[in-house]
Design an enzyme around this catalytic site. Structure first.
Site, PDB file in Angstrom:
ATOM      1  N   LYS A  63     -43.000  -6.698  14.797  1.00  0.00           N
ATOM      2  CA  LYS A  63     -43.107  -6.423  16.075  1.00  0.00           C
ATOM      3  C   LYS A  63     -43.526  -7.588  16.884  1.00  0.00           C
ATOM      4  CE  LYS A  63     -43.425  -1.613  15.002  1.00  0.00           C
ATOM      5  NZ  LYS A  63     -44.429  -0.391  15.055  1.00  0.00           N
ATOM      6  N   ASP A 100     -43.895   2.792  20.804  1.00  0.00           N
ATOM      7  CA  ASP A 100     -44.860   3.336  19.924  1.00  0.00           C
ATOM      8  C   ASP A 100     -46.116   3.994  20.835  1.00  0.00           C
ATOM      9  OD1 ASP A 100     -43.796   2.853  17.403  1.00  0.00           O
ATOM     10  OD2 ASP A 100     -44.787   0.898  17.329  1.00  0.00           O
TER      11      ASP A 100
END
Ligand code: NDP
Length: 272
Positions: A63, A100
């Site tokens: 990420k 997220d």
């Protein structure tokens, strides 16, 4: 022409993201597909720029790498240094977001948990933890204490995300009561993993595991056996996937319930 989306990670075998996204494309009757690609760190940017792809998601451990590859990072990516969702713009630039953050907000809302004024213990300091810290601080948590195996990584998270309410701890305050304890480590992905943290009765009002599985995760089971309210990461997974679809297809309402049903079915199939 089929629109192609992928999940990039290492490993990706455990992921049920393809099932969720394919369920959404089917519900929308859209000519689109979603696959999972296992890539090593050095190949992340190349994969994101693959000419066949319209966009995709990124999972552990890439990420931070994906965030660095973006030409148009969202505010959430800039705030966390982590990207889990990207798409290619007409001019070839790569745009990206950290869904997220909103995914955790979606999950906490479903639990009826309002982070305003909450004291939180956060386990882990990877990409998911960065998103969680941002979501909690934006939501008004009064304190987030980060506990991680590698202290230097927790300090790096603090330096990147910042905020006076964020502290790095080696052990939780023994006398303190926490409104929420969140597992953002990868412990629980494998059946042989130890528990990420041994809870004790009375000090934790709610335990949220970002890990998900068919039935209870071991840590959710542990929490419930102590009478602590607990939930696994399925709601967050559905939430971040729905928000990714909103990035790729603005204006369309993601079929959240169909996605959730596909996720549960995929987990059950995997467990058999
Ligand atoms: P990262 O690889 O970036 O971070 C992993 C974290 O786990 C680090 O804090 C690492 O600590 C810790 N960890 C790994 N192994 C151990 C161990 N043996 N003992 C103690 N700590 C350990 O992963 P992500 O942050 O991207 O993901 C973390 C978890 O969250 C994964 O399980 C992922 O599936 C889940 N997740 C779930 C989502 C959902 O929608 N439900 C969304 C995003 C993530 P250290 O720094 O010391 O290595």
């Amino acid at each position: 022409m089929t629109l192609r989306y992928v999940l990039l990670g290492d490993p990706v075998d455990h992921s049920i993201s393809p099932a969720l996204h394919r369920a959404a494309f089917e519900a929308w009757e859209l000519d689109a597909d979603y696959a999972a690609w296992s890539v090593v760190s050095d190949e992340v940017e190349k994969a994101m720029r693959h000419p066949d792809l319209a966009g995709g998601n990124v999972t552990l451990p890439h990420k931070l790498r994906a965030a660095a590859a973006l030409t148009r990072p969202s505010g959430a990516v800039r705030a966390t240094g982590a990207c889990n969702c990207w798409w290619r713009l007409a001019d070839g630039d790569l745009a990206g977001d950290n869904t997220d953050v909103g995914g955790l907000g979606f999950a906490l809302e479903r639990l009826g948990f309002d982070p305003r004024g909450a004291r939180v213990l956060l386990l882990g300091a990877g990409g998911a933890a960065r998103g969680a810290v941002h979501a909690l601080l934006e939501g008004g948590a009064s304190s987030v204490e980060v506990l991680n195996r590698t202290a230097a990584r927790a300090q790096a998270l603090r330096a990147a995300v910042g905020g006076e309410a964020l502290r790095v701890v080696e052990t939780p305050d023994p006398g303190a009561a926490y409104d929420l304890v969140l597992n953002a480590t990868s412990l629980g992905l494998s059946a042989s993993d130890p528990l990420p943290f041994a809870l004790d009765r009375g000090r934790f009002a709610l335990a949220c595991d970002l890990v998900y599985s068919a039935g209870e995760t071991p840590w959710v089971h542990h929490a419930r056996s102590l009478g602590i309210r607990a939930r696994d990461g399925l709601d967050m997974l559905v939430g971040q996937a729905a928000l990714s679809l909103k990035c790729w297809f603005p204006g369309r309402a993601p079929p959240v319930e169909a996605m959730r049903a596909a996720a549960v079915e995929a987990l059950d199939t995997r467990a058999r």
